[in-house]
Design a protein around this motif. Sequence first.
Motif, PDB file in Angstrom:
ATOM      1  N   ILE A   9       0.812  -1.208   0.000  1.00 30.00           N
ATOM      2  CA  ILE A   9       0.000   0.000   0.000  1.00 30.00           C
ATOM      3  C   ILE A   9       0.850   1.265   0.000  1.00 30.00           C
ATOM      4  CG2 ILE A   9      -1.770   1.246   1.285  1.00 30.00           C
ATOM      5  CD1 ILE A   9      -2.407  -1.646   2.512  1.00 30.00           C
ATOM      6  N   LYS A  10       1.877   1.276   0.815  1.00 32.75           N
ATOM      7  CA  LYS A  10       2.724   2.459   0.900  1.00 32.75           C
ATOM      8  C   LYS A  10       4.174   2.001   0.802  1.00 32.75           C
ATOM      9  CE  LYS A  10       3.116   6.597   3.743  1.00 32.75           C
ATOM     10  NZ  LYS A  10       4.135   6.397   4.807  1.00 32.75           N
ATOM     11  N   PRO A  11       4.697   1.985  -0.404  1.00 34.30           N
ATOM     12  CA  PRO A  11       6.051   1.459  -0.570  1.00 34.30           C
ATOM     13  C   PRO A  11       7.069   2.280   0.210  1.00 34.30           C
ATOM     14  CG  PRO A  11       4.964   1.711  -2.683  1.00 34.30           C
ATOM     15  CD  PRO A  11       4.109   2.401  -1.670  1.00 34.30           C
ATOM     16  N   ARG A  12       8.078   1.605   0.703  1.00 36.19           N
ATOM     17  CA  ARG A  12       9.132   2.291   1.439  1.00 36.19           C
ATOM     18  C   ARG A  12      10.424   1.534   1.218  1.00 36.19           C
ATOM     19  NH1 ARG A  12      12.229   2.202   5.879  1.00 36.19           N
ATOM     20  NH2 ARG A  12      12.476   4.157   7.024  1.00 36.19           N
ATOM     21  N   HIS A  13      11.450   2.270   0.892  1.00 38.15           N
ATOM     22  CA  HIS A  13      12.728   1.610   0.735  1.00 38.15           C
ATOM     23  C   HIS A  13      13.297   1.234   2.098  1.00 38.15           C
ATOM     24  CE1 HIS A  13      13.658   2.862  -3.597  1.00 38.15           C
ATOM     25  NE2 HIS A  13      13.512   1.565  -3.534  1.00 38.15           N
ATOM     26  N   ALA A  14      13.947   0.094   2.144  1.00 36.79           N
ATOM     27  CA  ALA A  14      14.545  -0.346   3.398  1.00 36.79           C
ATOM     28  C   ALA A  14      15.742   0.532   3.745  1.00 36.79           C
ATOM     29  CB  ALA A  14      14.980  -1.803   3.279  1.00 36.79           C
ATOM     30  N   ASP A  15      16.059   0.596   5.041  1.00 36.59           N
ATOM     31  CA  ASP A  15      17.232   1.349   5.497  1.00 36.59           C
ATOM     32  C   ASP A  15      18.395   0.406   5.734  1.00 36.59           C
ATOM     33  OD1 ASP A  15      16.441   4.075   5.714  1.00 36.59           O
ATOM     34  OD2 ASP A  15      15.097   3.470   7.341  1.00 36.59           O
ATOM     35  N   LEU A  16      19.568   0.905   5.454  1.00 32.54           N
ATOM     36  CA  LEU A  16      20.773   0.115   5.679  1.00 32.54           C
ATOM     37  C   LEU A  16      21.038   0.024   7.185  1.00 32.54           C
ATOM     38  CD1 LEU A  16      23.188  -1.342   4.484  1.00 32.54           C
ATOM     39  CD2 LEU A  16      24.390   0.852   4.374  1.00 32.54           C
ATOM     40  N   LEU A  17      21.064  -1.183   7.702  1.00 29.78           N
ATOM     41  CA  LEU A  17      21.278  -1.343   9.144  1.00 29.78           C
ATOM     42  C   LEU A  17      22.755  -1.600   9.454  1.00 29.78           C
ATOM     43  CD1 LEU A  17      19.791  -1.643  11.913  1.00 29.78           C
ATOM     44  CD2 LEU A  17      19.823  -4.092  11.519  1.00 29.78           C
ATOM     45  N   ALA A  18      23.404  -2.438   8.667  1.00 30.43           N
ATOM     46  CA  ALA A  18      24.806  -2.758   8.951  1.00 30.43           C
ATOM     47  C   ALA A  18      25.466  -3.232   7.661  1.00 30.43           C
ATOM     48  CB  ALA A  18      24.898  -3.855  10.016  1.00 30.43           C
ATOM     49  N   VAL A  19      26.788  -3.062   7.572  1.00 35.35           N
ATOM     50  CA  VAL A  19      27.479  -3.387   6.320  1.00 35.35           C
ATOM     51  C   VAL A  19      28.522  -4.485   6.516  1.00 35.35           C
ATOM     52  CG1 VAL A  19      27.171  -1.078   5.370  1.00 35.35           C
ATOM     53  CG2 VAL A  19      29.233  -1.596   6.675  1.00 35.35           C
ATOM     54  N   ASP A  20      28.801  -5.160   5.394  1.00 32.49           N
ATOM     55  CA  ASP A  20      29.896  -6.139   5.329  1.00 32.49           C
ATOM     56  C   ASP A  20      29.878  -7.157   6.473  1.00 32.49           C
ATOM     57  OD1 ASP A  20      30.863  -5.114   2.994  1.00 32.49           O
ATOM     58  OD2 ASP A  20      32.276  -3.732   3.967  1.00 32.49           O
ATOM     59  N   LEU A  21      28.730  -7.743   6.719  1.00 34.03           N
ATOM     60  CA  LEU A  21      28.618  -8.713   7.811  1.00 34.03           C
ATOM     61  C   LEU A  21      29.041 -10.098   7.333  1.00 34.03           C
ATOM     62  CD1 LEU A  21      25.063  -7.660   9.035  1.00 34.03           C
ATOM     63  CD2 LEU A  21      27.268  -6.965   9.994  1.00 34.03           C
ATOM     64  N   ASP A  22      29.664 -10.862   8.225  1.00 33.32           N
ATOM     65  CA  ASP A  22      29.886 -12.261   7.873  1.00 33.32           C
ATOM     66  C   ASP A  22      28.587 -13.028   8.113  1.00 33.32           C
ATOM     67  OD1 ASP A  22      29.650 -12.833  10.614  1.00 33.32           O
ATOM     68  OD2 ASP A  22      31.808 -12.562  10.929  1.00 33.32           O
ATOM     69  N   ASP A  23      28.549 -14.285   7.660  1.00 32.66           N
ATOM     70  CA  ASP A  23      27.294 -15.044   7.714  1.00 32.66           C
ATOM     71  C   ASP A  23      26.727 -15.099   9.121  1.00 32.66           C
ATOM     72  OD1 ASP A  23      28.018 -15.482   5.132  1.00 32.66           O
ATOM     73  OD2 ASP A  23      27.695 -17.658   5.174  1.00 32.66           O
ATOM     74  N   LYS A  24      27.615 -15.332  10.094  1.00 34.61           N
ATOM     75  CA  LYS A  24      27.156 -15.533  11.457  1.00 34.61           C
ATOM     76  C   LYS A  24      26.541 -14.260  12.041  1.00 34.61           C
ATOM     77  CE  LYS A  24      28.811 -17.079  15.933  1.00 34.61           C
ATOM     78  NZ  LYS A  24      29.634 -16.112  16.652  1.00 34.61           N
ATOM     79  N   THR A  25      27.258 -13.157  11.854  1.00 37.32           N
ATOM     80  CA  THR A  25      26.736 -11.900  12.391  1.00 37.32           C
ATOM     81  C   THR A  25      25.442 -11.509  11.689  1.00 37.32           C
ATOM     82  OG1 THR A  25      29.059 -11.304  12.574  1.00 37.32           O
ATOM     83  CG2 THR A  25      27.458  -9.588  13.071  1.00 37.32           C
ATOM     84  N   LEU A  26      25.389 -11.778  10.404  1.00 31.49           N
ATOM     85  CA  LEU A  26      24.174 -11.467   9.658  1.00 31.49           C
ATOM     86  C   LEU A  26      22.971 -12.143  10.313  1.00 31.49           C
ATOM     87  CD1 LEU A  26      22.857 -10.274   7.044  1.00 31.49           C
ATOM     88  CD2 LEU A  26      23.230 -12.529   6.019  1.00 31.49           C
ATOM     89  N   ILE A  27      23.104 -13.433  10.579  1.00 32.88           N
ATOM     90  CA  ILE A  27      21.993 -14.179  11.184  1.00 32.88           C
ATOM     91  C   ILE A  27      21.687 -13.651  12.584  1.00 32.88           C
ATOM     92  CG2 ILE A  27      21.246 -16.468  11.979  1.00 32.88           C
ATOM     93  CD1 ILE A  27      21.384 -16.284   8.982  1.00 32.88           C
ATOM     94  N   GLN A  28      22.753 -13.361  13.329  1.00 37.41           N
ATOM     95  CA  GLN A  28      22.542 -12.803  14.676  1.00 37.41           C
ATOM     96  C   GLN A  28      21.715 -11.532  14.616  1.00 37.41           C
ATOM     97  OE1 GLN A  28      26.553 -12.320  16.117  1.00 37.41           O
ATOM     98  NE2 GLN A  28      26.112 -13.625  17.893  1.00 37.41           N
ATOM     99  N   TYR A  29      22.085 -10.639  13.705  1.00 31.86           N
ATOM    100  CA  TYR A  29      21.381  -9.360  13.609  1.00 31.86           C
ATOM    101  C   TYR A  29      19.929  -9.563  13.182  1.00 31.86           C
ATOM    102  CZ  TYR A  29      25.642  -6.549  14.231  1.00 31.86           C
ATOM    103  OH  TYR A  29      26.757  -5.950  14.748  1.00 31.86           O
ATOM    104  N   ILE A  30      19.735 -10.490  12.249  1.00 37.71           N
ATOM    105  CA  ILE A  30      18.350 -10.715  11.805  1.00 37.71           C
ATOM    106  C   ILE A  30      17.533 -11.310  12.953  1.00 37.71           C
ATOM    107  CG2 ILE A  30      16.863 -11.813  10.105  1.00 37.71           C
ATOM    108  CD1 ILE A  30      19.231 -11.906   8.193  1.00 37.71           C
ATOM    109  N   ASP A  31      18.129 -12.253  13.671  1.00 40.38           N
ATOM    110  CA  ASP A  31      17.450 -12.819  14.849  1.00 40.38           C
ATOM    111  C   ASP A  31      16.986 -11.709  15.783  1.00 40.38           C
ATOM    112  OD1 ASP A  31      17.970 -15.363  14.014  1.00 40.38           O
ATOM    113  OD2 ASP A  31      19.238 -15.941  15.712  1.00 40.38           O
ATOM    114  N   ARG A  32      17.918 -10.849  16.126  1.00 39.84           N
ATOM    115  CA  ARG A  32      17.595  -9.778  17.094  1.00 39.84           C
ATOM    116  C   ARG A  32      16.542  -8.837  16.543  1.00 39.84           C
ATOM    117  NH1 ARG A  32      23.771  -7.892  18.561  1.00 39.84           N
ATOM    118  NH2 ARG A  32      24.546  -9.931  19.226  1.00 39.84           N
ATOM    119  N   PHE A  33      16.752  -8.461  15.284  1.00 43.54           N
ATOM    120  CA  PHE A  33      15.821  -7.516  14.666  1.00 43.54           C
ATOM    121  C   PHE A  33      14.403  -8.087  14.663  1.00 43.54           C
ATOM    122  CE2 PHE A  33      13.510  -6.424  10.751  1.00 43.54           C
ATOM    123  CZ  PHE A  33      13.331  -5.068  10.960  1.00 43.54           C
ATOM    124  N   LEU A  34      14.273  -9.310  14.204  1.00 45.04           N
ATOM    125  CA  LEU A  34      12.941  -9.901  14.085  1.00 45.04           C
ATOM    126  C   LEU A  34      12.291 -10.061  15.456  1.00 45.04           C
ATOM    127  CD1 LEU A  34      13.425 -12.672  11.376  1.00 45.04           C
ATOM    128  CD2 LEU A  34      12.280 -10.477  11.147  1.00 45.04           C
TER     129      LEU A  34
END
Lengths: 109, 844
Positions: B710-735
């Motif tokens: 309904i109201k498109p919005r571009h996502a915001d950059l949360l973190a850069v150049d993450l390795d696989d493990k940190t990526l999953i950690q951040y998504i876990d926390r975020f969700l």
Amino acid sequence: MSDWIPVCSLEDIVPDTGVCALVGEQQIAIFRLNDGSIYAIGNHDPYSQANVLSRGIVGDLKGELVVASPVYKQHFSLVSGKCLEDPAVSVPVYAVRLDGDSVLVQRAF
Amino acid sequence: MEKKKLVIVGNGMVGQRFLEQLVARSDEYEITTFCEEPRPAYDRVQLTSFFSGKSAADLNVVPERFFQQHAMTLRLNDSVQSIEATRKVVRSARYREVPYDKLVFATGSYPFVPPVSGRDRRDCFVYRTIEDLEVITATAARAKVGVVIGGGLLGLEAAKALQNLALETHIVEFASRLMAVQLDDCAGRLLRRKIEALGVKIHLQKATKEIIDGAARRHKLIFADGTSLETDLIVFSAGIRPRDELARAAGLVVGERGGIQINSHCQTTNPDIYAVGECALWEGRIFGLVAPGYQMAEVAARHLVGDTNVQFLGADMSTKLKLMGVDVCSIGDAHGATPDALNYVFTDEVAGVYKKLVVSGDRRHMLGAILVGDAADYGTLLQMALNPLPLPEHPEDLILPVRDGSARKGMGVDMLPASALICSCNNVSKGVLCEAVAAGCTSLLALKNETRASTSCGGCGPMVRQILDGELRKRGVEVKNHLCEHFPYSRQELFHLIRVGSLKTFDAVITKHGQGRGCDICKPAVASIFASCWNEMILKPRHAPLQDTNDYYLANLQKNGTYSIVPRVPGGEITPEKLLVLGNVAKKYGLYTKITGAQRIDLFGARVEQLPLIWQELVAAGFESGHAYGKALRTVKSCVGSAWCRFGVQDSVQMAINIENRYRGIRSPHKLKMAVSGCTRECAEAQGKDVGIIATENGWNLYVCGNGGIKPRHADLLAVDLDDKTLIQYIDRFLMFYIRTGDRLQRTSTWLDSLEGGMDYVRQVVCDDALGLADELEADMQKLVDSYECEWKKAINDPQIMKRFRHFVNSDVPDKNVVFVSERGQIRPARADEREPEAEAETV
Ligand code: SRM
Ligand SMILES: Cc1cc2nc3c(=O)[nH]c(=O)nc-3n(C[C@H](O)[C@H](O)[C@H](O)COP(=O)(O)OP(=O)(O)OC[C@H]3O[C@@H](n4cnc5c(N)ncnc54)[C@H](O)[C@@H]3O)c2cc1C
Ligand code: SF4
Ligand code: FES
């Protein structure tokens, strides 16, 4: 003349949900509340034209027992069949009773 | 049965509160209270208002007929003289022996008068009781000059009183600044200037040596530095000392510098004797404020009726005062005594404002603050210090003046959890206030009467007001925050209540926190919270009635009452064999087939009784539920990535599959969509997703809170150049953070809009662990991941559940109302004008 038709056993209805019974050509939505009481209204949803009211969520609004249509979520009184969103719209109400565990609907047509 | 005898020594503010707490819980005691003063408990905190016209009756805090109603004995004007702990009797000025089974000290403290010679002269007073004030008033009538010895909190109050009595007022202070305990030099200086501007003379670093006859006035104070000061009247306000003399004589352990030692249940070293309020010493500290005393009162009262669960574990000593019209606040570690503490300081000498913020060395938490001249932010800062709320990116914003009326970042009562203590005097949390508003307290007065918040020191008043206003606004303008008429809570609050209360059934939730039977709004919301917290099969009999029809049948309801089927295709990758299975099933059941907008295949037009048959075949072929029906993860869209694409820098398909398999089935406030692109060309449109991942040379960039729809919005950059493990950690926390705090049907994008502090705040919580919640969020997520089971697989193996998949309870014939016509070689629901006339007629 009217007669009572057994349609299912109370066990067939999970408390606080409904089922649909076929009585002659009529589709009747029968609800069992968790206090053990039962109610019956037409299964046809006048808004979507689909036969689905038995699949709605039951509850109460301002004390009135209702089922919410699963399609567009209008509420129908389990007691009067009236639509709470539009008093001009209603669904039929049927007489039901329990005979032991057996759920009976009155055929009045 | 004869009642146990309870004797209370002292009927001050805390003793009185203790009685109220006790009689509200039990009538098992026969209670006698000794009160040295000629009147029952009154509001000592407001003592100074006596000078602005309040009478002793106005200050009374004892409810009418309180002692009679509860058949208690109150011995006014009678002080306990000694206690015989072995025989369990007390002796008072008027009674020879009064036996007790349990004894409670609530003797408060007495004002400390330094041992200077001449302190016993006429017209030398202390400032503690109504009688003290009466005699000061009478004396002031024939005096011109008054001196207060002591420039602390109470000394300043006393000085104000003298000024009100039209005396030329002096403050004599031993230390180098006013309010040495609470303020730093700079704040003290500012306060001094303000008070001097009111005409009070301040003498710092003056040690009074002796008091002798004056020449022009009655007394002359001689200071250690040789100077002197003449006055008619002296008020000593050099601190307080706990009244522990009886306890000491009775053999109880008292502190080196006074105070009756208690444990966390407020028991003294004799388990039958308790001490509460200012006379008590807990872990080497006495508490000269009323709020900690009230806490002790409750703890002791509960302990006496057998409730050992609550303990006194120290108290916050923050203070807010209006001294002679000057706002002065001190919060927490105002002196920055914590190792590595950092200060932010703002001074405006023109306006007379001083603000200091003390933060932890890692700049994550606020430790303390000092405010002089502008106390508007006291409530918020206090909450930030008491609750582990993360600091905004620029902590100085919290104390810097705001221009052009823009709201301050990271502030406001909305961000406080329901458990946040708002009124510390009376132990009232935000949740209790919100509940009271919901229950009909729509005015400040009603709210105060109901909860007692803001009825003591009043320091929490502005915050109580904000909460009231906020709640009212929510109910009027923005009703959406209260789930529905059955629950006076937002989804976030309800989530908290369910999780903390370990509630697992709708009945338990509505009995405890709601009213009525529930409805189609709150039932699915609570079902979703259950799923997020406990992850039980959603079609268990106790959960099934709560589910929306899509969840109830694990499929999406279509306009004619049939359902669609979307099996999971992780990452959009599918083998030819599986494609053939889908094709064959669709063909067998005559379903309309379409590639969805999210890289999977949707089969439409299944009647309810066909769903189990179709899914039996799909599950056998290795398909799982795609949760297209749930407020849950839909798809993780992928681009082909480095395996095939000449530009790809990471394996986006593998990552998409990993993520989809990790988060499948998890219920959330609204649906979740994700995508992984293999390079910045972004073929997977990750920036339009709730969670978007874009490969970089060094790892992954993580974007969040994007949205199509309904109201498109571009996502915001949360973190850069993450390795696989940190990526999953951040998504876990975020969700998990979103799942805990999101409102009902709030996508991550609108959730972000509603979060104060916005993306900065999310980043602090997710990447910097500012709430200290990271481990918990990850663990909660891991629990959900570990307890995942395909709902369809479970359903088809459960005959009880399968029984519900039929249109008629008493017949196997299909619903005649479902009519399809053919279009472009497939079925579609017939329009009204295309139906057989009798199909219409039968339902009229
Ligand atoms: C089937 C599908 C259209 C299609 O034929 O391609 C579809 C169909 C529906 N969408 Fe969608 N959406 C579909 C992809 C999308 C996409 C594209 C995507 O996911 O990449 C979007 C925009 C992206 C986004 O969500 O951010 C999309 C935005 C919506 C919205 C608006 C959401 C919003 O935040 O504004 C709704 C309404 C809602 O959820 O409240 C919606 C709701 C619906 C519902 C559930 C409406 C309903 O209640 O009946 C439709 C159910 C269809 C069904 O029975 O399966 N659908 N919908 C797509 C299924 C994808 C899948 O495989 O799961
Ligand atoms: C001017 C002033 C301003 C204050 N302002 C604040 C403020 O803003 N915020 C805040 O939190 N606190 C403030 N305080 C402190 C607050 O008043 C005290 O913390 C609180 O009153 C302590 O309560 P209590 O019951 O422990 O002691 P008290 O209120 O002192 O009561 C003890 C009672 O026990 C009686 N007693 C003692 N020994 C005996 C005995 N042997 N037999 C019989 N009775 C006995 C005493 O006479 C007294 O009546 C202020 C105090 C004063 C004096
Ligand atoms: S844009 Fe990048 S990731 Fe997407 S397909 Fe092309 S190269 Fe691969
Ligand atoms: S904090 Fe003192 S009255 Fe609320």
